[in-house]
Design an enzyme around this catalytic site. Structure first.
Site: not given
Lengths: 229, 229
Positions: A105, A38-40
């Site tokens: 994102a 995943t991402n922030i």
């Protein structure tokens, strides 16, 4: 919610009669039943924009990745996990849309194979093979009947070059760029708007406030007016 | 918080005078400044247990991965990102601890290299090399001055075999097992407690309620009494 609705009374209804579809948050690309990439992204910017669009009078569908933010007043939220799931939800929401804003994102890559059961730990190094995900925004923008498309770019350096490059490559009339270090995951951000007329930096502000600035720029472009530089 | 403190009055103070260190939530193992590997742990079970321990009279330090849950009343929370960061915080909190509960879904692996800048998308398949992370719980349990250690196991199948195997391999007096499909990420769970006396299933319940059942079992073992089967 009452405060949100009251606030809405003071926002110019520049998107009245328009349908806006947005994506927000990260995607989660499963490695096995427990782990994933995943991402922030916190989803805060996308949710703030969805709220600002609703306050500006639009019918809003928010396709959201896994975040635990409350649904803004007047917004219809549908949820998605992976990039492939988000793509499906976007295309389902798209008919009749005047504007598409890709804030999420979306993971560029997903594991080539998803393990059916939890991968057990060993002492060894593990290799994960990743395959590129579809580019939802580029696909939407390339349609014959494409709505007005707005992109987002979060970069760790060389913002102008990457952001304007992304805007041209995907054929977007407008793109919002920011540096990861300035805002990703947080409550404030510093953004620059890119369009055919050039770059338009907005002053650093809370995401809720930036959202109104972005909506007002977007509405002017949508109405065919030259944006104020 | 007032409700939590009031509720606390009705909980038997079975951990009075004890210091408990817990971990909760996922860890986030960076791939680059934006992306990373994580898991679907919500932190809810760990936070519920921290709260139950505080209500049972313990001094509680909660080492939490990236989640957005409120800090329970009477709990000191410290935050961590990666498994290596969590390990550091656990060892800093450990002196004087009577109990260590490893609830966090610590990533078993982290990327071998972290890219300094955001990896740009290409049309190609990408390989990520992963290296095993230290096992925080096993390290704590292996210490000469180890506190009473409780482990957690979330499995996608064969719960009894994996959970009891994990308990024995790490030398833990007690382990809480559950199936990923039963509870991970949600508000309820079905768990089985494993100790030297065997397996003890608890009825399906909200995590807050399960937490009190786990604390009461733990306190009996800690006091050297045989648990009620």
């Amino acid at each position: 919610e009452i405060v949100e609705r009251l606030e809405g009374f003071f926002v110019p209804r520049v998107l009245a009669g328009r349908k806006v579809v947005l994506t927000a948050g990260p995607t989660f690309e499963a490695i096995d039943p427990v782990r994933g990439i995943t991402n922030i992204s916190s989803g805060k910017m996308g949710y703030a924009l969805a709220r600002a669009c609703a306050q500006a009078g639009a019918e809003v569908v928010l396709v959201s990745g896994p975040v635990s933010l409350p649904v803004p007043a007047g917004v219809r939220r549908v949820t998605a996990g992976s990039a492939l799931g988000m793509r499906e939800q976007v295309f389902a929401a798209l008919p009749g849309a005047d504007v598409f804003i890709g804030v999420a994102a979306v993971a560029d890559y997903r594991p080539l194979e998803v393990a059916e059961h939890k991968i057990k730990k060993s002492g060894e190094t593990l290799e994960i093979a990743l395959t590129p995900n579809p580019d939802i925004l580029a696909e939407v923008a390339a349609r014959q009947d494409a709505p007005f498309c707005v992109g987002f770019a979060a970069e760790s350096r060389d913002l102008d070059a990457y952001a304007e490059g992304k805007r041209r490559r995907k054929g977007l009339p407008m793109l919002v760029g920011n540096l990861v270090s300035d805002g990703m995951g947080g409550d404030e951000n510093t953004v620059v708007l890119y369009d055919d007329a050039g770059r338009h930096p907005l002053p650093r502000a809370p995401k809720a406030e930036l959202a109104h600035g972005i909506v007002s720029h977007l509405a002017r472009l949508l109405d065919g007016c030259r944006p104020q530089a």
